[in-house]
Scaffold this active site. Structure first.
Site, PDB file in Angstrom:
ATOM      1  N   TYR A   1       4.379 -20.129   8.334  1.00  0.00           N
ATOM      2  CA  TYR A   1       5.548 -19.584   7.715  1.00  0.00           C
ATOM      3  C   TYR A   1       5.861 -19.850   6.138  1.00  0.00           C
ATOM      4  O   TYR A   1       5.535 -18.858   5.501  1.00  0.00           O
ATOM      5  CB  TYR A   1       6.772 -19.930   8.410  1.00  0.00           C
ATOM      6  CG  TYR A   1       8.097 -19.032   7.822  1.00  0.00           C
ATOM      7  CD1 TYR A   1       8.419 -17.883   8.161  1.00  0.00           C
ATOM      8  CD2 TYR A   1       9.148 -19.794   7.060  1.00  0.00           C
ATOM      9  CE1 TYR A   1       9.536 -17.243   7.812  1.00  0.00           C
ATOM     10  CE2 TYR A   1      10.262 -19.170   6.723  1.00  0.00           C
ATOM     11  CZ  TYR A   1      10.306 -17.791   6.962  1.00  0.00           C
ATOM     12  OH  TYR A   1      11.608 -17.261   6.683  1.00  0.00           O
TER      13      TYR A   1
ATOM     14  N   GLY B   1       0.867  -1.234  -0.044  1.00  0.00           N
ATOM     15  CA  GLY B   1      -0.015   0.152  -0.029  1.00  0.00           C
ATOM     16  C   GLY B   1       0.901   1.161   0.100  1.00  0.00           C
ATOM     17  O   GLY B   1       0.652   2.152  -0.648  1.00  0.00           O
TER      18      GLY B   1
END
Ligand code: NAD
Ligand code: UDP
Length: 325
Positions: free
Chosen positions: A147, A104
């Site tokens: 993970y 973003g």
């Protein structure tokens, strides 16, 4: 001096991040280090606080942050199995929400953003050594999935922001890396073996020790990350970075005992679930595109790491993992 950039390093207080921040500060860039100290210590960045071109923000990357930067290195994520399994849901959130938040910023600022991905996207590989084209063998419901799958989704998000929003991305897949400033209680094999050896404690071989890893020294790795960030924008990766010299875990244990002069004996413990049996990077692409290959071999790297471990006060290290062996 070359062009000075405003650079955000998430996870910048960690083992690799703190060294990366040092390199970038020394090059004269304006560096913002963002970290929540989940797996790192303030001492990693203490020296940098005196530099006018270094700034620290204590922040959790799962939450949005508003910054103006030219480049982002996204390293925020626990990396050692003991650390990422401590709070697995948070680990996946860190990879996924962290990727969304840095992408973003990159989209809004037109910044270039590099993702620290991992050889774990290959899981327990059936192809050896692993080229970037290999799609992997990850167990999506196992204890390493928080993970592995988090990092895989992060790669997906990077590619989709690139395709949909023309964000300038770079993806590096990092193979096992070691060196000074590893957390002594992170449970990773190099830190465990060195800590055990210098204390003449039993060295814990999981399984029969025949599983393999290929160990890259920190400085070589950070050099490759910077080259990847700085190279032509048309090369986005993913690119493997690591040292292709492969060792069995038993060989590593023998070398650590030799270089420390330790009296430690080996003890066997069960092989953890889904522990990959072999791992070796194919670095053809990194050689070709980044003109990079590792320079520091295991002997020199281990000796430097042992020296660092001998000089730290391990009682100052907080471990998020309850399991120290
Ligand atoms: P590390 O644990 O020392 O560094 C990770 C840093 O991220 C720490 O400082 C930690 O406090 C911070 N962090 C964790 N969660 C956070 C959050 N939610 N918000 C903000 N900061 C957060 O580990 P490292 O070995 O330096 O790894 C750095 C990066 O490289 C990680 O993304 C890791 O997945 C990747 N990587 C490392 C290796 C390796 O062998 N060292 C291999 C493959 C990939
Ligand atoms: N390992 C071991 N003893 C230890 C810690 C790890 O034998 O005390 C083994 C582990 O089972 C794995 C390898 O060393 O096969 C590398 O483990 P690490 O946690 O460092 O990294 P990863 O499995 O993520 O590559």
């Amino acid at each position: 001096m070359s062009h000075i950039k405003r650079i955000l390093v998430t996870g910048g207080a960690g083992f690799l991040g703190s060294h990366l921040c040092e390199r970038l500060v020394e090059a004269g860039h304006d560096v913002i280090c963002l970290d929540n100290f989940f797996t790192s210590q303030k001492s990693n960045i203490e020296r940098l606080l005196d530099f006018h071109n270094f700034e620290f923000i204590r922040h959790d990357i799962t939450m949005p942050v508003w910054l103006e930067v030219d480049e982002i290195y996204n390293l925020a994520c626990p990396a050692a199995p003991g650390h990422y399994q401590y709070n697995p849901i948070k680990t996946t959130k860190t990879s996924v929400m962290g990727a969304i938040n840095v992408l973003g910023i990159a989209k809004r600022c037109r910044a270039r953003v590099l993702q620290a991905s991992t050889s774990e996207v290959y899981g327990d590989p059936e192809i050896h050594p692993q080229p970037e084209s290999y799609r992997g063998n990850v167990n999506p419901i196992g204890p390493r999935a928080c993970y592995d799958e988090g990092k895989r989704v992060a790669e997906t998000l990077f590619m989709d922001y690139h395709r949909s929003n023309r964000v300038e991305i770079k993806i590096v897949r990092i193979f096992n890396t070691y060196g000074p400033r590893m957390h002594p209680y992170d449970g990773r094999v190099v830190s465990n073996f060195i800590r055990q050896a210098i204390n003449d404690e039993p060295i814990t071989l999981y399984g029969d020790g025949s599983q393999t890893r290929s160990f890259c020294y920190r400085d070589d790795l950070v050099e490759a990350m910077i080259r990847m960030m700085d190279c032509d924008g048309s090369f986005i990766g993913p690119v493997n970075i690591g040292n292709p010299h492969e060792f069995t875990i038993r060989q590593l244990a023998e070398l650590v005992v030799k270089y420390t002069g330790s009296k430690s004996k080996f003890v066997h413990k069960p092989l953890p679930e889904d522990d990959p049996l072999q791992r070796q990077p194919d670095i053809t692409l990194a050689k070709e595109k980044l003109d990079w290959e590792p320079k520091i071999e295991l002997e020199a790297g281990l000796k430097a790491t042992i020296e660092w471990f001998r000089n730290i006060d391990m009682s100052h290290y907080r471990a998020p993992t309850p399991n120290h062996d």
